[in-house]
Motif scaffolding. Structure first.
Motif, PDB file in Angstrom:
ATOM      1  N   GLY A 176       4.320   1.459  -2.537  1.00 14.86           N
ATOM      2  CA  GLY A 176       4.631   2.760  -2.620  1.00 14.86           C
ATOM      3  C   GLY A 176       3.476   3.739  -3.130  1.00 14.86           C
ATOM      4  N   ARG A 177       2.378   3.239  -2.635  1.00  9.00           N
ATOM      5  CA  ARG A 177       1.091   4.178  -3.212  1.00  9.00           C
ATOM      6  C   ARG A 177      -0.021   3.886  -2.225  1.00  9.00           C
ATOM      7  N   LEU A 178      -0.534   4.955  -1.846  1.00  7.68           N
ATOM      8  CA  LEU A 178      -1.783   4.949  -1.021  1.00  7.68           C
ATOM      9  C   LEU A 178      -2.866   5.884  -1.694  1.00  7.68           C
ATOM     10  N   VAL A 179      -4.329   5.321  -2.207  1.00  3.44           N
ATOM     11  CA  VAL A 179      -5.220   6.246  -2.561  1.00  3.44           C
ATOM     12  C   VAL A 179      -6.351   6.252  -1.978  1.00  3.44           C
ATOM     13  N   VAL A 180      -6.834   7.494  -1.544  1.00  5.07           N
ATOM     14  CA  VAL A 180      -8.017   7.715  -0.749  1.00  5.07           C
ATOM     15  C   VAL A 180      -9.017   8.587  -1.730  1.00  5.07           C
ATOM     16  N   GLU A 181     -10.066   7.694  -2.135  1.00  2.00           N
ATOM     17  CA  GLU A 181     -10.948   8.283  -3.223  1.00  2.00           C
ATOM     18  C   GLU A 181     -12.632   8.178  -2.784  1.00  2.00           C
ATOM     19  N   VAL A 196      -3.718  10.950  -3.862  1.00  6.31           N
ATOM     20  CA  VAL A 196      -2.792  10.007  -4.185  1.00  6.31           C
ATOM     21  C   VAL A 196      -1.696  10.307  -3.275  1.00  6.31           C
ATOM     22  N   LEU A 197      -1.321   9.361  -2.335  1.00  7.57           N
ATOM     23  CA  LEU A 197      -0.030   9.526  -1.714  1.00  7.57           C
ATOM     24  C   LEU A 197       1.084   8.497  -2.159  1.00  7.57           C
ATOM     25  N   VAL A 248     -23.092   5.883   3.559  1.00  9.69           N
ATOM     26  CA  VAL A 248     -21.453   5.845   2.882  1.00  9.69           C
ATOM     27  C   VAL A 248     -21.100   4.595   3.331  1.00  9.69           C
ATOM     28  N   GLU A 249     -20.424   3.949   2.344  1.00  9.17           N
ATOM     29  CA  GLU A 249     -19.658   2.654   2.569  1.00  9.17           C
ATOM     30  C   GLU A 249     -18.216   2.922   2.597  1.00  9.17           C
ATOM     31  N   CYS A 250     -17.591   2.770   3.515  1.00  7.54           N
ATOM     32  CA  CYS A 250     -16.125   2.788   3.564  1.00  7.54           C
ATOM     33  C   CYS A 250     -15.266   1.545   3.578  1.00  7.54           C
ATOM     34  N   ARG A 251     -14.578   1.291   2.622  1.00  8.58           N
ATOM     35  CA  ARG A 251     -13.849  -0.061   2.361  1.00  8.58           C
ATOM     36  C   ARG A 251     -12.249   0.114   2.260  1.00  8.58           C
ATOM     37  N   LEU A 252     -11.615  -0.781   2.470  1.00 14.08           N
ATOM     38  CA  LEU A 252     -10.179  -0.779   2.423  1.00 14.08           C
ATOM     39  C   LEU A 252      -9.792  -1.758   1.330  1.00 14.08           C
ATOM     40  N   GLU A 253      -8.972  -1.650   0.420  1.00 13.35           N
ATOM     41  CA  GLU A 253      -8.652  -2.629  -0.608  1.00 13.35           C
ATOM     42  C   GLU A 253      -7.110  -2.791  -0.688  1.00 13.35           C
ATOM     43  N   LEU A 254      -6.607  -3.979  -0.149  1.00 13.47           N
ATOM     44  CA  LEU A 254      -5.328  -4.173  -0.205  1.00 13.47           C
ATOM     45  C   LEU A 254      -5.026  -5.892  -0.452  1.00 13.47           C
ATOM     46  N   SER A 255      -3.894  -6.076  -0.717  1.00 14.47           N
ATOM     47  CA  SER A 255      -3.600  -7.355  -1.126  1.00 14.47           C
ATOM     48  C   SER A 255      -2.534  -7.940  -0.237  1.00 14.47           C
ATOM     49  N   GLU A 256      -1.683  -7.095   0.311  1.00 15.45           N
ATOM     50  CA  GLU A 256      -0.466  -7.425   1.003  1.00 15.45           C
ATOM     51  C   GLU A 256      -0.286  -6.573   2.065  1.00 15.45           C
ATOM     52  N   GLN A 257       0.734  -6.638   2.867  1.00 17.67           N
ATOM     53  CA  GLN A 257       1.081  -5.872   3.852  1.00 17.67           C
ATOM     54  C   GLN A 257       2.237  -4.749   3.205  1.00 17.67           C
ATOM     55  N   VAL A 258       2.128  -3.561   3.346  1.00 19.10           N
ATOM     56  CA  VAL A 258       2.973  -2.455   2.702  1.00 19.10           C
ATOM     57  C   VAL A 258       3.586  -1.905   3.909  1.00 19.10           C
ATOM     58  N   ALA A 259       5.097  -1.677   3.850  1.00 17.77           N
ATOM     59  CA  ALA A 259       5.707  -1.009   4.772  1.00 17.77           C
ATOM     60  C   ALA A 259       6.502   0.495   4.240  1.00 17.77           C
ATOM     61  N   ALA A 260       6.842   1.064   4.966  1.00 15.53           N
ATOM     62  CA  ALA A 260       7.620   2.339   4.679  1.00 15.53           C
ATOM     63  C   ALA A 260       8.417   2.937   5.706  1.00 15.53           C
ATOM     64  N   HIS A 261       9.482   3.579   5.319  1.00 10.25           N
ATOM     65  CA  HIS A 261      10.563   3.998   6.450  1.00 10.25           C
ATOM     66  C   HIS A 261       9.992   5.388   6.955  1.00 10.25           C
ATOM     67  N   SER A 264     -19.565   6.228  -1.463  1.00 10.39           N
ATOM     68  CA  SER A 264     -18.482   5.338  -1.021  1.00 10.39           C
ATOM     69  C   SER A 264     -17.371   6.168  -0.834  1.00 10.39           C
ATOM     70  N   ILE A 265     -16.523   5.633   0.125  1.00 10.91           N
ATOM     71  CA  ILE A 265     -14.960   5.979   0.298  1.00 10.91           C
ATOM     72  C   ILE A 265     -14.099   4.617   0.073  1.00 10.91           C
ATOM     73  N   THR A 266     -13.290   4.909  -0.601  1.00 11.16           N
ATOM     74  CA  THR A 266     -12.355   3.549  -1.023  1.00 11.16           C
ATOM     75  C   THR A 266     -10.741   4.029  -0.655  1.00 11.16           C
ATOM     76  N   VAL A 267     -10.227   3.181  -0.086  1.00 11.63           N
ATOM     77  CA  VAL A 267      -8.835   3.234   0.376  1.00 11.63           C
ATOM     78  C   VAL A 267      -8.260   2.224  -0.277  1.00 11.63           C
ATOM     79  N   GLN A 268      -7.192   2.618  -1.059  1.00 13.95           N
ATOM     80  CA  GLN A 268      -6.439   1.400  -1.878  1.00 13.95           C
ATOM     81  C   GLN A 268      -4.669   1.661  -1.506  1.00 13.95           C
ATOM     82  N   LEU A 269      -4.327   0.601  -0.899  1.00 14.96           N
ATOM     83  CA  LEU A 269      -3.005   0.603  -0.439  1.00 14.96           C
ATOM     84  C   LEU A 269      -2.121  -0.364  -1.175  1.00 14.96           C
ATOM     85  N   GLY A 270      -0.948  -0.058  -1.952  1.00 20.09           N
ATOM     86  CA  GLY A 270      -0.134  -0.908  -2.627  1.00 20.09           C
ATOM     87  C   GLY A 270       1.239  -0.464  -2.345  1.00 20.09           C
TER      88      GLY A 270
END
Length: 419
Positions: A341-346, A407-408, A295-308, A333-339
């Motif tokens: 207001g949105r976090l996706v774990v697939e 989807v969070l 299983v390949e576990c990868r993180l996909e993000l293009s910027e730092q994302v913050a939340a309160h 595979s397990i893909t984590v996408q962060l954008g």
């Protein structure tokens, strides 16, 4: 879906409908009665006058007819009346509405004609009176309905306001009333007391457990640090001690998160927290679950994302979603996408059965048929509970290619500019 009327509107509408029904029946009966009486009175009056006038005519006397009645004999009868058979008739004669009684007697033909314009005027006045009474009845019904609503709904509104303010069981209004409102108030009071007692017990239990766990965890953390220092010249044993220290520290963080969950959401402070580091730490923590799997576990993000959000609570949500994906994915595979207001774990696992999807976030509901990873069925229910607690939203999606996608969603904050 058509919006339902409020209770106030329903009561007012019921009063108005009752008034319209009663007034309509009364008006209809009155109108029919007036029409019948009018016809009967005119017909009987014409018949009596005809008897007297014809008798006077045959005796050689001059018939004395009332001013609104004409007595016509033979040739003096207008052509419109001559063509009609004997009997009572209602027609327009010389632009006037009349009732006419035609008779043939002793070889002569007689006609008694009565003008009914005054009767028609009287009938119009009666109809206008009925219409006015109808309108006044409806208005009175609306006014009475609104007054009744204010009196009937006031206790219900006061009770609803008290419940909305989360008033204590003894503070609810109408508790001593002997009507249905009193029964409802006492039922609310009983239920409110039970819920408050349950929440109090849950908060006390969570707080007590978290407090009792802190001391042994602190001892474990200190002992692991001392052990790691003593085994600095033995890399293999030092790595084991470091792992114990790390797990003890992570468990301490989870205990702190449990204490936060025991508090009301409005009392929690929510600092600006960068989620990138939390995701990376949780992914690293879950890597042992993938040992022996392709299983390949990868993180996909293009910027730092913050939340309160408190970091401990964000870690619980993200960690449970990642552990869920790692436990139920044997290959792929397990893909984590962060954008924003949105976090996706697939993951590319076998997916979630249809029978489980609707109850997936309930307690003790297992995601699928993996005996080796059945667990307690609490992971996703904890995710849902924490998300609701901090005002986030989590939902399940089914990717077209199979597998599972969570989807969070959370409130969007401006992106942090990296140097």
């Amino acid at each position: 879906m058509k919006p339902r009327l409020s209770l106030k509107q329903q009561i007012t509408f019921a009063y108005m409908l009752l008034a319209v029904t009663v007034a309509s029946v009364f008006s209809l009966v009155s109108y029919i009665s007036v029409a019948i009486i009018e016809d009967q009175v005119i017909d009987v009056r014409l018949a009596k006058m005809a008897d007297g006038l014809i008798a006077a005519q045959q005796q050689g006397h001059i018939p004395d007819a009332p001013p609104d009645v004409r007595f016509l004999v033979n040739a003096s009868i207008p052509l419109e009346l001559r063509q009609l058979p004997a009997g009572l008739h209602e027609l327009t004669l010389d632009n006037q509405h009349v009732h006419a009684l035609l008779r043939g007697q002793g070889g002569s033909r007689y006609a008694v004609v009565q003008e009914v314009d005054e009767l028609a005027h009287t009938e119009l006045i009666i109809l206008l009176s009925l219409a006015s009474g109808f309108a006044v009845s409806v208005l009175l019904a609306v006014a009475l309905g609104m007054l009744s609503v204010r009196r009937l709904i006031a206790p219900v509104a006061a009770l609803a306001d008290a419940v909305q303010r989360n008033a204590g069981a003894t503070e609810l209004p109408s508790l001593k009333a002997q009507d249905e409102i009193g029964v409802l108030a006492r039922a609310f009071a009983k239920r409110t007391d039970e819920l408050q007692q349950f929440l109090l017990r849950e908060q006390m239990f969570t707080g007590d457990v978290s407090h009792e766990l802190r001391t042994p965890l602190t001892v474990m953390l200190g002992a692991a640090e001392v052990l790691a220092a003593q085994l600095a010249d033995q890399p293999a044993q030092c790595a084991t001690a470091e792992r114990i220290r790390r797990v003890a520290g992570e468990t301490a963080q989870r205990v702190s998160a449990l204490l936060l969950l025991a508090r009301a959401p409005e009392t929690l402070d929510a600092p600006r927290t960068v989620l990138n580091g939390i995701i990376e730490a949780e992914m690293e923590r879950c890597r042992p679950l993938l040992y022996g799997k392709t299983v390949e576990c990868r993180l996909e993000l293009s910027e730092q994302v913050a939340a309160h959000v408190r970091p401990e609570l964000a870690g619980i949500i993200i960690g449970n979603l990642l552990r869920n994906a790692c436990q139920h994915t044997e290959q792929g595979s397990i893909t984590v996408q962060l954008g924003a207001g949105r976090l996706v774990v697939e993951d590319s696992g076998t997916g979630i059965p249809q029978r489980v999807r609707e109850r997936l976030f309930e307690r003790f509901v297992h995601e699928g048929n993996w005996p080796a990873h059945e667990g307690t069925g609490l992971g996703l229910s904890i995710v849902k509970r924490v998300a609701d607690h901090i005002g986030w939203d989590v939902r399940l999606e089914v990717p077209p290619g199979g597998g599972t996608r969570f989807v969070l969603c959370f409130p969007v904050l401006p992106a942090i500019q990296t140097p």
